[in-house]
Design a protein around this motif. Structure first.
Motif, PDB file in Angstrom:
ATOM      1  N   TYR A 356       0.839  -1.196   0.000  1.00 26.70           N
ATOM      2  CA  TYR A 356       0.000   0.000   0.000  1.00 26.70           C
ATOM      3  C   TYR A 356       0.883   1.260   0.000  1.00 26.70           C
ATOM      4  O   TYR A 356       0.659   2.221  -0.737  1.00 26.70           O
ATOM      5  N   LYS A 357       1.934   1.234   0.871  1.00 30.97           N
ATOM      6  CA  LYS A 357       2.839   2.385   0.960  1.00 30.97           C
ATOM      7  C   LYS A 357       3.624   2.573  -0.338  1.00 30.97           C
ATOM      8  O   LYS A 357       3.905   3.697  -0.755  1.00 30.97           O
ATOM      9  N   ILE A 358       4.009   1.469  -0.948  1.00 32.73           N
ATOM     10  CA  ILE A 358       4.781   1.548  -2.203  1.00 32.73           C
ATOM     11  C   ILE A 358       4.010   2.297  -3.268  1.00 32.73           C
ATOM     12  O   ILE A 358       4.592   3.039  -4.077  1.00 32.73           O
ATOM     13  N   MET A 359       2.691   2.104  -3.300  1.00 38.21           N
ATOM     14  CA  MET A 359       1.889   2.797  -4.302  1.00 38.21           C
ATOM     15  C   MET A 359       1.964   4.301  -4.090  1.00 38.21           C
ATOM     16  O   MET A 359       2.052   5.076  -5.044  1.00 38.21           O
ATOM     17  N   LYS A 360       1.995   4.735  -2.826  1.00 35.92           N
ATOM     18  CA  LYS A 360       2.138   6.159  -2.541  1.00 35.92           C
ATOM     19  C   LYS A 360       3.534   6.644  -2.929  1.00 35.92           C
ATOM     20  O   LYS A 360       3.696   7.743  -3.469  1.00 35.92           O
ATOM     21  N   LYS A 361       4.539   5.822  -2.665  1.00 38.32           N
ATOM     22  CA  LYS A 361       5.907   6.175  -3.035  1.00 38.32           C
ATOM     23  C   LYS A 361       6.022   6.345  -4.542  1.00 38.32           C
ATOM     24  O   LYS A 361       6.714   7.252  -5.035  1.00 38.32           O
ATOM     25  N   GLN A 362       5.313   5.489  -5.281  1.00 34.83           N
ATOM     26  CA  GLN A 362       5.329   5.568  -6.741  1.00 34.83           C
ATOM     27  C   GLN A 362       4.771   6.913  -7.215  1.00 34.83           C
ATOM     28  O   GLN A 362       5.353   7.578  -8.076  1.00 34.83           O
ATOM     29  N   ALA A 363       3.656   7.323  -6.622  1.00 37.88           N
ATOM     30  CA  ALA A 363       3.038   8.599  -7.009  1.00 37.88           C
ATOM     31  C   ALA A 363       3.956   9.773  -6.675  1.00 37.88           C
ATOM     32  O   ALA A 363       4.070  10.724  -7.460  1.00 37.88           O
ATOM     33  N   ARG A 364       4.601   9.725  -5.511  1.00 34.56           N
ATOM     34  CA  ARG A 364       5.522  10.808  -5.145  1.00 34.56           C
ATOM     35  C   ARG A 364       6.661  10.925  -6.145  1.00 34.56           C
ATOM     36  O   ARG A 364       7.081  12.032  -6.516  1.00 34.56           O
ATOM     37  N   ALA A 365       7.195   9.779  -6.577  1.00 28.46           N
ATOM     38  CA  ALA A 365       8.302   9.800  -7.534  1.00 28.46           C
ATOM     39  C   ALA A 365       7.844  10.357  -8.879  1.00 28.46           C
ATOM     40  O   ALA A 365       8.556  11.150  -9.516  1.00 28.46           O
ATOM     41  N   TYR A 366       6.660   9.947  -9.326  1.00 29.54           N
ATOM     42  CA  TYR A 366       6.113  10.499 -10.567  1.00 29.54           C
ATOM     43  C   TYR A 366       5.993  12.025 -10.462  1.00 29.54           C
ATOM     44  O   TYR A 366       6.312  12.761 -11.404  1.00 29.54           O
ATOM     45  N   PHE A 367       5.519  12.495  -9.304  1.00 25.32           N
ATOM     46  CA  PHE A 367       5.320  13.935  -9.130  1.00 25.32           C
ATOM     47  C   PHE A 367       6.651  14.677  -9.101  1.00 25.32           C
ATOM     48  O   PHE A 367       6.765  15.800  -9.625  1.00 25.32           O
ATOM     49  N   THR A 368       7.667  14.068  -8.513  1.00 24.66           N
ATOM     50  CA  THR A 368       8.998  14.693  -8.502  1.00 24.66           C
ATOM     51  C   THR A 368       9.499  14.901  -9.922  1.00 24.66           C
ATOM     52  O   THR A 368      10.011  15.984 -10.267  1.00 24.66           O
ATOM     53  N   GLU A 369       9.354  13.901 -10.765  1.00 23.58           N
ATOM     54  CA  GLU A 369       9.773  14.046 -12.158  1.00 23.58           C
ATOM     55  C   GLU A 369       8.962  15.124 -12.873  1.00 23.58           C
ATOM     56  O   GLU A 369       9.512  15.881 -13.698  1.00 23.58           O
ATOM     57  N   ALA A 370       7.662  15.171 -12.572  1.00 25.35           N
ATOM     58  CA  ALA A 370       6.836  16.208 -13.188  1.00 25.35           C
ATOM     59  C   ALA A 370       7.307  17.603 -12.783  1.00 25.35           C
ATOM     60  O   ALA A 370       7.364  18.524 -13.613  1.00 25.35           O
TER      61      ALA A 370
END
Length: 540
Positions: A356-370
């Motif tokens: 569950y936490k990994i999915m949030k980590k994934q979104a944070r990383a996507y947002f950092t690149e954005a």
């Protein structure tokens, strides 16, 4: 997860958002396959072949099992038999027998050194490859006997095309510091690339051509089996029992894959993805082939279905962050994911909480690149890689794929996967991310995208694009060596789980090989693979 995309936006909303300033468009081509596989979803489309073939398959499996366990076969003959079984895609029926035979061969090599007097390059290279592939210790110094007094490979080997081919394949299982195999790779690549075709059979020429472009070890097993079966049939001394079993088994499994993809196509159409997310890549079939690359056996039917559904949704989210969303929208979207109800996870097992936490980590990383893109920021490689390895999705996908592996996946396995930062997973992510960046960076920069590893490396070290790509390719090679070393006995977790990560790496290698992003541009090599695996039946 798919329920989050079930609401039906009005067409006016799509038109309105598409005109927002700062919004990009990648102009991804639509699905190549459309409704092609929908015909297999019908219950009336019976898979009658199963009943006819299963009895024949069981009989042939019995014959092959006798071959593997027979004392009449010498170790060299057993090695060639195991190699053929693996390349024909039927080794999963004989896992225990193959493990037992290779263990005996390895024990004989270690205790009796019976191979030390074997001067046939093919046999030595095949022994090396199969034992390393199985995780057994075997030194690369085994090839010293084929070198001259100056430490160079003997010129007499140049005419031994079969031996050179086997040595080339063995080179891809090298570890860090295996200088012998670095030399062997250069030697075999040079001389196999310039063989006199007048002196080599057409059958062997086909093997050489394929091996130079696609090594066995880095190939997706199902794809390589589909390539090898008709080629093996051309071998004058082929084993009819092996060939018949391979053909029957491939067709039996292919019919199950047709049914699964038909049902997934029906589910995908029900989501109305093309209408709701016209900006995103419609790649259901290609993602299903990814999962065939990881495990194609009938027993993993449910896992393939779940994982295909999950990754199609992740692909849409990726395109929301990379292509369609404005920075303001992406900030709201990321915050929404961050607010996913943490109380819901409290009753879950610990490994599910971590997923569950990994999915949030994934979104944070996507947002950092954005944010990097919108701020025109080109990070250093040290800043870039931790984020980029997360956005590669490998960590998330490995967790999901382990969920489909059954009882072999224990709490200790998830502790290893989620809390020990496994070298194997990181290496797989490095292969995926860097090959993806090399393949797709030019077109991504044209449409507007965060800097890739290529741009980051060029800026940080003041080098040309080609110099940057060459250095990144070296890092990919090193990552493969990490993977090879992690497969050595004793392994951190059961070998089948490590092979699962290996297979994912192979799938990424296939998807981003040749400086083309075959997932985004699915009409290229990936279309050929889909056609061979899921469209064209294997000639019987």
């Amino acid at each position: 997860m798919s329920a989050r995309f079930s609401a039906s936006p009005s067409s006016s909303l799509i038109e309105e958002t598409s005109c927002v300033a700062g919004r990009r468009s990648a102009n991804f081509h639509p699905s190549i396959w459309g409704d092609y596989f929908l015909k297999y979803a019908s219950d009336s489309n019976s898979m009658s072949y199963h009943g006819i073939a299963e009895e024949q398959i069981e009989r042939l499996k019995g014959e092959v099992r006798k071959m593997l366990t027979s004392a009449m076969y010498k170790p060299t003959e057993k090695l060639n038999l195991i190699d053929q079984i693996q390349r024909l895609g039927i080794a999963y029926h004989f896992k225990l027998e193959i493990e037992e035979q290779l263990e005996r061969i390895h024990r004989g090599y270690v205790e009796y050194h019976y191979n030390d007097n074997d001067n046939e390059l093919h046999t030595v290279a095949l022994l090396f490859r199969l034992l390393r592939q199985q995780g057994h210790h075997i030194s690369n110094e085994i090839f010293n006997k084929f070198k001259d007094s100056d430490g160079d490979f003997n010129k007499s080997l140049i005419t031994d095309v079969h031996g050179l081919l086997s040595l080339l394949e063995a080179c891809h299982l090298r570890y860090h510091g295996n200088d012998n195999l670095e030399d062997a790779l250069a030697f075999t690549t040079t001389h196999l690339g310039s063989i006199d075709k007048r002196k080599v059979s057409p059958y062997l020429q086909k093997h050489v051509s394929h091996a130079l472009n696609q090594p066995i070890y880095k190939g997706v097993p199902r794809v390589e089996a589909r390539h090898y079966i008709p080629l093996y049939q051309e071998e004058p001394l082929h084993n009819d029992v092996l060939l018949s079993l391979a053909k029957l088994d491939f067709k039996l499994v292919q019919e199950q894959h047709w049914k699964e993809l038909g049902n997934l196509t029906r589910w995908w159409k029900g989501l109305e993805v093309q209408r709701k997310f016209p900006f995103a890549r419609d790649r259901l079939v290609e993602l299903y082939v990814w999962w065939l690359g990881e495990y194609y056996e009938l027993e993993y039917k449910a896992a393939r279905e779940i994982l295909t559904k999950l990754t199609t949704i992740i692909s849409i989210i990726d395109d929301i962050y990379d292509v369609f969303g404005t920075l303001e929208e992406l900030e709201l979207f990321t915050e929404a994911i961050e607010r996913w109800d943490v109380d819901v996870k409290d009753g879950l097992p610990k490994y599910m909480q971590e997923c569950y936490k990994i999915m949030k980590k994934q979104a944070r990383a996507y947002f950092t690149e954005a944010k990097w893109f919108h701020q025109n920021h080109v990070p250093t490689m040290e800043e870039y890689m931790p984020i980029a390895l997360t956005t590669s999705g490998v960590g998330l996908i490995v967790v999901w794929s382990f969920l489909g592996m059954g009882d072999i996946v224990t709490k200790d396995v998830f502790d290893w996967l989620l809390f020990s930062d496994p070298k194997m997973v990181k290496a797989s992510a490095v292969v995926s991310r860097l090959m993806n960046d090399i393949a797709g960076h030019k077109l991504e920069q044209k449409r507007g995208h965060a800097a890739s590893a290529v741009e980051c490396f060029m800026k940080q070290y003041g080098v040309t694009e080609e110099e940057a790509k060459e250095e990144l390719r070296k890092q990919v090679v090193d990552a493969w060596k990490d993977i090879n070393e992690e497969l050595r006995h004793p392994t951190a977790v059961p070998m089948p789980l490590l092979v699962q990560i290996l297979n994912h790496t192979r799938t990424m290698h296939m998807t981003y090989d040749g400086e083309t992003d075959h997932y985004t541009h699915a009409g290229t090599k990936l279309k050929e693979h889909v056609t061979s695996l899921l469209v064209n039946p294997l000639p019987m």
